[in-house]
Design an enzyme around this catalytic site. Structure first.
Site, PDB file in Angstrom:
ATOM      1  N   ASP A 333       0.835  -1.188   0.000  1.00 21.33           N
ATOM      2  CA  ASP A 333       0.000   0.000   0.000  1.00 21.33           C
ATOM      3  C   ASP A 333       0.879   1.251   0.000  1.00 21.33           C
ATOM      4  O   ASP A 333       1.856   1.338   0.753  1.00 21.33           O
ATOM      5  CB  ASP A 333      -0.894  -0.026   1.257  1.00 21.33           C
ATOM      6  CG  ASP A 333      -1.800   1.172   1.358  1.00 21.33           C
ATOM      7  OD1 ASP A 333      -2.682   1.332   0.509  1.00 21.33           O
ATOM      8  OD2 ASP A 333      -1.611   1.970   2.314  1.00 21.33           O
ATOM      9  N   GLU A 369       1.805  -0.369  -5.056  1.00 21.50           N
ATOM     10  CA  GLU A 369       0.855   0.690  -5.372  1.00 21.50           C
ATOM     11  C   GLU A 369       1.727   1.943  -5.502  1.00 21.50           C
ATOM     12  O   GLU A 369       2.134   2.527  -4.492  1.00 21.50           O
ATOM     13  CB  GLU A 369      -0.179   0.853  -4.265  1.00 21.50           C
ATOM     14  CG  GLU A 369      -1.239   1.886  -4.590  1.00 21.50           C
ATOM     15  CD  GLU A 369      -2.218   2.106  -3.452  1.00 21.50           C
ATOM     16  OE1 GLU A 369      -3.430   2.128  -3.709  1.00 21.50           O
ATOM     17  OE2 GLU A 369      -1.762   2.274  -2.299  1.00 21.50           O
TER      18      GLU A 369
END
Length: 683
Positions: A333, A369
């Site tokens: 993330d 990401e």
């Protein structure tokens, strides 16, 4: 580090550079009564430790750290606050919503500059001494090549909470997720890799609890080793390990969505439950005024991976999930944060460099990401091999093309080829691009074709939250409708989007429930919806769409030109001198530069062969011709075949149930708003 049982007792070790004293607190079996406080007298560098004979797995404990409380200098020690072990393998229960979790007096006019003396132990889950050993038997990681991988993003609870085939007692749990109905469904779809949204212990934000909501997605980690207790039915590690073993037995990999860019402790007004109380200045990146945090994540804080102890914590966590829990990879993330140094993002140093050289971690799948909200935070294409990257330009480009936006055809061409302009450098493969139409963050596929605007009112933020722009299209009616024409158009649009995904170079990723027609009622940010809005609705699944996705996955498996590692650049092949790629207009002509900038051109045709860079010994004679028609009906001229071959239509989104059909004519009719695919087959 953490609590290590050796058969005769337990060694406890915890990092703190600025503490003056660290205490180990032992609790009763129910975690309610503190039985003893033991100072960690031994210290090696900044690691405090103590060995306690006679303790066994199941012992509940926590830490208290003494030191200066001077927030304006970055010190936030408060021994009244029980702290979970950053290395805890298990936690008992949940955090309670209480002012006692705060290191400062909640109602003081001095805010976090004040000091709170209440004991927080009653509101904090206890760390649990755990033996992570497990009878893995002959468990083996599937280790699917990236070129054959089909990823499936799912939430442990959301996938199973309403599934009629999952035992009610196991719904919402790891054991429910690995039950036979789920595994059978994934195998039917052709999924090779399940990507699980955060499964580590997390903290619900207080502002959500005050609204009667919870952080359903779980992107507020506070335990980097401990599975979230909400997914455990018996509170034991073997439940997660059993899930992984069953997935592996079904030939499916398990990837974890991990959050190492920030923690659930939030900004300076957040709770003191772990890192902040152990060593605030080491664990977090502080602003020029050290009372505040350098926040490039939008969550209130940023983990300080520049500090050796913090980097070690994260690397130890990753290795633990691979070695003790047998997971097959990670999706990071806000990974741009993980690559930040003093001068901004740098992919050649720090965490990214450490993980690339690690002998345990550089052999598992790594997905970034590639962005955060800080300066220079958008880094799509900048991560080195072996990282793969979530490609949001793919998502937006494909959506724009099928919505009919002007000048989207040229962009679609780039996305179909694995976004080579972004990823074709430094030896990276076309599989580096993780292509997706939808993900947890945004509309579901059904909502993408049913809503022009987001409908996030249930989140309690007056519909201000959520991703925009969505490039969605409701086909003329906002939300549910009984209009047959609208519903038919929506179903075809869904098939077009899915077909484009599976026909593109790169690694395809599906969102759980899209294949079943799942809707979130137009909510494109269901992070706080631990209810029917956020869960997959299996009540009346779209079986026809599920079968269509399975067909797409099979088509991709059967045709190696759809899943190449090497990029296509329309260069002649050494084996036959034929270019690996031809772009065509429906009439058969090669598009001119003017065509590529024509806003009215919305029918793109492409002929694909094995990449010109493919070695002769592995060259395939597979040839496909695909038509992406976002316009009205079209007469399409088919390219010439080899003498002993002819074209066979293998896909038509206008007629999804149609079997493979040989084509005798040189031109074919392609329905409006559809995808058609033809393969060269022996006569």
């Amino acid at each position: 580090m953490g609590a290590t049982w050796d058969g005769e007792g337990v060694n406890f070790a915890v990092f703190s550079a600025d503490a003056t004293l660290v205490e180990l607190c032992l609790f009763s079996d129910d975690g309610r009564k503190e039985l003893a406080r033991i100072p960690l007298r031994e210290r090696d560098g900044d690691v405090w430790h103590v060995y306690v004979a006679g303790l066994t797995p199941g012992t509940q404990y926590g830490f208290r750290a003494h030191g200066r409380y001077a927030p304006d200098e970055g010190f936030r020690f408060n021994p009244n606050k029980l702290l979970i072990d950053p290395y805890a393998r298990r936690l008992s229960g949940k955090f309670r919503n209480s002012d006692a979790l705060l290191g400062y007096a909640a109602r003081s006019t001095r805010a976090d500059l004040s000091f709170d003396t209440r004991d927080s132990a009653f509101a904090v889950p206890k760390s649990i001494v755990t033996d992570p050993s497990f009878a893995w038997g002959d468990d083996r990681a599937p280790r699917h090549r990236r070129s054959v991988s089909v990823h499936y993003e799912a939430h442990v609870k959301g996938m199973t909470a309403q599934h009629p085939g999952v035992d009610r007692k196991r719904r919402g749990s790891f054991l429910g997720l690995c039950s036979a109905p789920i595994l059978d469904h994934l195998n039917t779809l052709g999924v090779t890799t399940v990507q699980l949204m955060p499964v580590m212990a997390h903290l619900d934000e207080r502002f959500l609890q005050e609204k009667g909501l919870l952080n359903y997605w779980g992107y507020q980690s506070v335990g980097f080793f401990a599975p979230d207790p909400r997914f455990l039915r018996q509170g034991e590690l073997w439940e997660f390990q059993t899930m992984v073993r069953r997935f592996h037995s079904a030939g499916i990999e398990v990837i974890l969505d991990v959050v190492y860019n920030h923690t659930g402790e939030g900004n300076q007004l957040g709770p003191t439950v772990c890192f902040r109380g152990l060593d605030n200045r080491a664990y977090y990146r502080l602003a020029d005024n050290p009372r505040f945090y350098d926040d490039v994540t939008g969550t209130g804080n940023t983990l300080n991976l520049e500090h050796p102890a913090v980097l070690r914590l994260v690397m130890d966590s990753l290795r633990y999930w691979v070695e003790a829990m047998h997971v097959d990879g990670f999706r990071f993330d806000l990974a741009a944060t993980l690559g930040r140094g003093p001068s901004g993002f740098d992919a050649s140093r720090g965490f990214i460099s450490a993980i690339r050289q690690d002998p345990v971690l550089n052999r598992v799948k790594l997905i970034a990401e590639p962005w955060d909200i800080g300066p220079g935070g958008y880094q799509l294409g900048a991560f080195p091999h072996p990282f793969m990257e979530l490609n949001d330009r793919y998502r937006d480009g494909v959506r724009r093309f099928w919505k009919g936006e002007a000048l989207a055809t040229a962009d679609l061409a780039s996305r179909l080829l694995g976004s080579a302009e972004l990823f074709d450098h430094d030896g990276r493969g076309a599989t580096s691009s993780v292509n997706f139409i939808t993900s947890h963050d945004g509309f579901t596929l059904h909502d993408l074709v049913s809503y022009n605007a987001k409908h996030n009112w249930a989140n309690g933020e007056e519909n201000r939250d959520g991703h925009e722009p969505n490039h969605s299209d409701n086909m003329g009616v906002e939300g549910p409708t009984e209009d047959t024409k609208v519903r038919t158009a929506r179903e075809r649009r869904k098939r077009n989007l899915l077909a484009t995904l599976f026909l593109s170079q790169g690694t395809p990723m599906l969102l759980a429930g899209d294949e079943a027609g799942n809707s979130q009622g137009g909510n494109n940010n269901a992070y706080a919806q631990d209810n029917a809005i956020g869960w997959v609705n299996w009540d009346r699944p779209d079986k026809a769409l599920t079968a269509f996705v399975a067909r797409l996955a099979r088509l991709r498996r059967e045709h190696p030109v759809l899943r190449q590692r090497l990029f296509l650049h329309a260069l002649p092949r050494g084996t036959d001198g034929i270019p690996d790629l031809y772009w065509r207009k429906p009439c058969g002509e090669t598009p001119s530069p003017e065509d590529w900038h024509d806003p009215a051109w919305r029918t793109l045709c492409v002929e694909i062969r094995a990449s010109s860079f493919t070695p002769a010994y592995s060259m395939t004679d597979d040839v496909l011709f695909a038509v992406f028609n976002a316009d009205g009906p079209a007469e399409v001229h088919l390219p010439d075949c080899l003498p002993d071959r002819r074209w066979t239509q293998v896909l038509d989104t206008a007629h999804p149930a149609q079997a493979d059909t040989p084509v005798a004519a040189q031109s074919v009719h392609v329905a409006p708003q559809s995808v058609a695919v033809f393969a060269q087959a022996p006569v």
